[in-house]
Write an enzyme that holds these catalytic residues in place. Structure first.
Site, PDB file in Angstrom:
ATOM      1  N   ILE A 103     -24.333  -4.461  15.424  1.00  0.00           N
ATOM      2  CA  ILE A 103     -25.358  -5.391  15.945  1.00  0.00           C
ATOM      3  C   ILE A 103     -26.387  -5.656  14.846  1.00  0.00           C
ATOM      4  O   ILE A 103     -26.752  -6.805  14.565  1.00  0.00           O
ATOM      5  CB  ILE A 103     -26.082  -4.794  17.185  1.00  0.00           C
ATOM      6  CG1 ILE A 103     -25.085  -4.352  18.245  1.00  0.00           C
ATOM      7  CG2 ILE A 103     -27.121  -5.781  17.705  1.00  0.00           C
ATOM      8  CD1 ILE A 103     -24.777  -5.295  19.335  1.00  0.00           C
ATOM      9  N   LEU A 117     -26.370   5.555   7.544  1.00  0.00           N
ATOM     10  CA  LEU A 117     -24.956   5.261   7.228  1.00  0.00           C
ATOM     11  C   LEU A 117     -23.997   6.225   7.915  1.00  0.00           C
ATOM     12  O   LEU A 117     -22.871   6.442   7.451  1.00  0.00           O
ATOM     13  CB  LEU A 117     -24.736   5.239   5.708  1.00  0.00           C
ATOM     14  CG  LEU A 117     -25.618   4.224   4.950  1.00  0.00           C
ATOM     15  CD1 LEU A 117     -25.352   4.318   3.441  1.00  0.00           C
ATOM     16  CD2 LEU A 117     -25.385   2.787   5.450  1.00  0.00           C
ATOM     17  N   GLY A 134     -23.070   3.070  10.355  1.00  0.00           N
ATOM     18  CA  GLY A 134     -23.295   1.793   9.664  1.00  0.00           C
ATOM     19  C   GLY A 134     -22.659   1.833   8.279  1.00  0.00           C
ATOM     20  O   GLY A 134     -22.385   2.912   7.752  1.00  0.00           O
ATOM     21  N   SER A 186     -29.995  -1.463  27.050  1.00  0.00           N
ATOM     22  CA  SER A 186     -28.626  -1.625  27.557  1.00  0.00           C
ATOM     23  C   SER A 186     -28.593  -1.791  29.073  1.00  0.00           C
ATOM     24  O   SER A 186     -29.446  -1.266  29.782  1.00  0.00           O
ATOM     25  CB  SER A 186     -27.811  -0.375  27.178  1.00  0.00           C
ATOM     26  OG  SER A 186     -26.597  -0.348  27.888  1.00  0.00           O
ATOM     27  N   TYR A 207     -26.527   8.506  28.227  1.00  0.00           N
ATOM     28  CA  TYR A 207     -26.869   7.441  27.275  1.00  0.00           C
ATOM     29  C   TYR A 207     -27.810   6.440  27.946  1.00  0.00           C
ATOM     30  O   TYR A 207     -28.862   6.097  27.402  1.00  0.00           O
ATOM     31  CB  TYR A 207     -25.588   6.732  26.798  1.00  0.00           C
ATOM     32  CG  TYR A 207     -25.845   5.369  26.242  1.00  0.00           C
ATOM     33  CD1 TYR A 207     -25.576   4.226  26.994  1.00  0.00           C
ATOM     34  CD2 TYR A 207     -26.395   5.210  24.984  1.00  0.00           C
ATOM     35  CE1 TYR A 207     -25.843   2.970  26.497  1.00  0.00           C
ATOM     36  CE2 TYR A 207     -26.671   3.955  24.479  1.00  0.00           C
ATOM     37  CZ  TYR A 207     -26.395   2.835  25.250  1.00  0.00           C
ATOM     38  OH  TYR A 207     -26.675   1.580  24.760  1.00  0.00           O
ATOM     39  N   LYS A 266     -31.966   5.382  27.112  1.00  0.00           N
ATOM     40  CA  LYS A 266     -32.517   4.031  26.924  1.00  0.00           C
ATOM     41  C   LYS A 266     -33.687   3.795  27.881  1.00  0.00           C
ATOM     42  O   LYS A 266     -34.743   3.278  27.509  1.00  0.00           O
ATOM     43  CB  LYS A 266     -31.436   2.971  27.184  1.00  0.00           C
ATOM     44  CG  LYS A 266     -30.377   2.904  26.106  1.00  0.00           C
ATOM     45  CD  LYS A 266     -30.960   2.454  24.779  1.00  0.00           C
ATOM     46  CE  LYS A 266     -29.915   2.296  23.704  1.00  0.00           C
ATOM     47  NZ  LYS A 266     -30.493   1.939  22.393  1.00  0.00           N
ATOM     48  N   PHE A 313     -25.731  -6.580  27.647  1.00  0.00           N
ATOM     49  CA  PHE A 313     -24.559  -6.238  28.446  1.00  0.00           C
ATOM     50  C   PHE A 313     -23.444  -5.900  27.464  1.00  0.00           C
ATOM     51  O   PHE A 313     -23.724  -5.141  26.516  1.00  0.00           O
ATOM     52  CB  PHE A 313     -24.308  -7.357  29.477  1.00  0.00           C
ATOM     53  CG  PHE A 313     -25.231  -7.161  30.665  1.00  0.00           C
ATOM     54  CD1 PHE A 313     -26.616  -7.256  30.499  1.00  0.00           C
ATOM     55  CD2 PHE A 313     -24.751  -6.810  31.916  1.00  0.00           C
ATOM     56  CE1 PHE A 313     -27.496  -7.000  31.563  1.00  0.00           C
ATOM     57  CE2 PHE A 313     -25.627  -6.570  32.991  1.00  0.00           C
ATOM     58  CZ  PHE A 313     -26.991  -6.665  32.806  1.00  0.00           C
ATOM     59  N   PHE A 328      -7.915   1.103  32.386  1.00  0.00           N
ATOM     60  CA  PHE A 328      -8.473   2.116  33.296  1.00  0.00           C
ATOM     61  C   PHE A 328      -8.648   1.535  34.706  1.00  0.00           C
ATOM     62  O   PHE A 328      -9.729   1.134  35.105  1.00  0.00           O
ATOM     63  CB  PHE A 328      -9.822   2.610  32.772  1.00  0.00           C
ATOM     64  CG  PHE A 328      -9.751   3.247  31.411  1.00  0.00           C
ATOM     65  CD1 PHE A 328     -10.754   3.006  30.473  1.00  0.00           C
ATOM     66  CD2 PHE A 328      -8.698   4.081  31.055  1.00  0.00           C
ATOM     67  CE1 PHE A 328     -10.713   3.594  29.204  1.00  0.00           C
ATOM     68  CE2 PHE A 328      -8.643   4.667  29.795  1.00  0.00           C
ATOM     69  CZ  PHE A 328      -9.646   4.421  28.865  1.00  0.00           C
ATOM     70  N   GLY A 358     -17.057   6.881  36.467  1.00  0.00           N
ATOM     71  CA  GLY A 358     -18.353   6.261  36.160  1.00  0.00           C
ATOM     72  C   GLY A 358     -18.284   4.764  35.956  1.00  0.00           C
ATOM     73  O   GLY A 358     -19.312   4.094  35.859  1.00  0.00           O
TER      74      GLY A 358
END
Ligand code: WQD
Length: 328
Positions: A12, A33, A36, A116, A140, A144, A168, A207, A283
């Site tokens: 991103i 890094l 990245g 997110s 996670y 956020k 999303f 899945f 989940g």
């Protein structure tokens, strides 16, 4: 404008950097890094190697003076966060707090958070708007939400103006082919489909195909990364114009099923893409689609690059470009 991207060498981050560089802004890239790539860092950008868990290094770079900081340096694998919560709290919470407090201590006044849809958890209505209950179902998503709540406090207590952008499902690649870095060992659907198409993964495991959706497979809101990146530029302009803090969804508002993604990928790649239908993944909600009306109203943002064809076409081109070294 001088903009500093934490995590700017990632998938991103690289696309966000391109949008600011395209309009000749000064772009700093701060990255350890760990995922990245140094090759993603544009030659016109200033590169600072560092880790957001190292507060001293964060402050040292912030002190150079920036109009806005954009935080894209979080770990993002929902499943992994349930197995390694310490890794996620140390980076996504402590590391993020280093950035927020570092901005306060060095006088940086504007902060953009890559957030997110995971903050919402299981949707109780669709499309999901920003008022939807926040009940993250994985650690996670909680990290956020925790940082969003800290930003709210720090904006009230210390005047740090912020925009939280709730992505999303980010997908696709730069249409001019300026980003060629691939994620190692991806878990997200589209890169997995591409690896099968390239022959470096034996098959796609779907899945669950017994969900209450048109074809029984999971539906998600895929948004092209260039649309997301443009949202960051609009958010930065919004903050520098003094228009105040915001939390908005960035989604295409169109739901696509796993099967639709698979059918489009077979059409575009002309590859069979061997598939096995297996049990649901714990989940996973059946359907998750955004309302982005707030982003449109406040930032004038609209998804314009997010057609399934463009998402798959731009991704396939990058996998084909990497084909030679993917095979070794
Ligand atoms: C998409 C669909 C799967 C892989 C995750 C994070 C979320 C965000 C985006 C960061 C689902 C199905 C997938 C596979 C499959 N990350 N699938 N086989 O789970 O919607 O969201 O990435 O912000 O926080 O949770 O994305 O790409 O994993 O799954 O069938 O091998 O594809 O069941 O329906 P998800 P995904």
């Amino acid at each position: 404008m001088k903009v500093l991207l934490f995590g700017g060498a990632g998938y991103i981050g690289t696309h966000v950097a391109l949008q600011f560089l395209d309009r000749n802004d000064t772009v700093g890239i701060f990255d350890n890094l760990s995922s990245g790539l140094r090759t993603n860092v544009h030659e016109k950008a200033l590169f600072f190697e560092g880790d957001i868990r190292d507060k001293q290094r964060v402050v040292e770079v912030l002190k150079q003076g920036w109009d806005v900081v954009i935080h894209l340096a979080a770990y993002k694998a929902a499943g992994e966060s349930m197995l390694k919560p310490i890794k996620y709290s140390e980076n996504n919470i402590t590391g993020s707090l280093n950035l927020i407090t570092g901005c306060i201590e060095t006088g940086v006044k504007h902060f953009i958070l890559s957030s997110s849809a995971a903050v919402y958890g299981e949707p109780t209505y669709l499309p999901v708007d920003e008022k939807h209950p926040k009940n993250p179902t994985n650690y996670y998503g909680y990290t956020k939400l925790c940082i969003e709540e800290n930003l709210k406090w720090y904006s009230e207590l210390k005047g740090l103006a912020y925009v939280s952008l709730r992505y999303f499902n980010a997908a696709g690649y730069d249409e001019d082919g300026r980003m060629l870095g691939l994620e190692n060992n991806p878990a997200n659907l589209i890169p997995v489909v591409m690896e099968v198409a390239c022959g470096i993964r034996p098959n796609l495991l779907v899945f669950g195909n017994d969900y209450d959706t048109t074809d029984g497979t999971g539906v998600r809101d895929y948004v092209h990364v260039t649309d997301l990146a443009k949202g960051h530029v609009l958010a930065a302009d919004h903050l520098l114009a003094g228009k105040g803090s915001l939390i908005v969804n960035l989604g295409s508002e169109e739901g696509l099923s796993v099967q639709q993604i698979l059918d489009t990928a077979r059409e575009i790649t002309k590859k069979p893409i061997d598939t096995q239908y297996v049990d649901r993944r714990a989940g996973d909600p059946a359907k998750l689609v955004a309302s982005s009306k707030m982003a449109n109203k406040t930032l004038g943002w609209k998804a314009e690059h997010s057609s399934v064809e463009n998402i798959i076409k731009t991704t396939w081109r990058v996998y084909q470009a990497n084909q030679k070294h993917l095979e070794h």
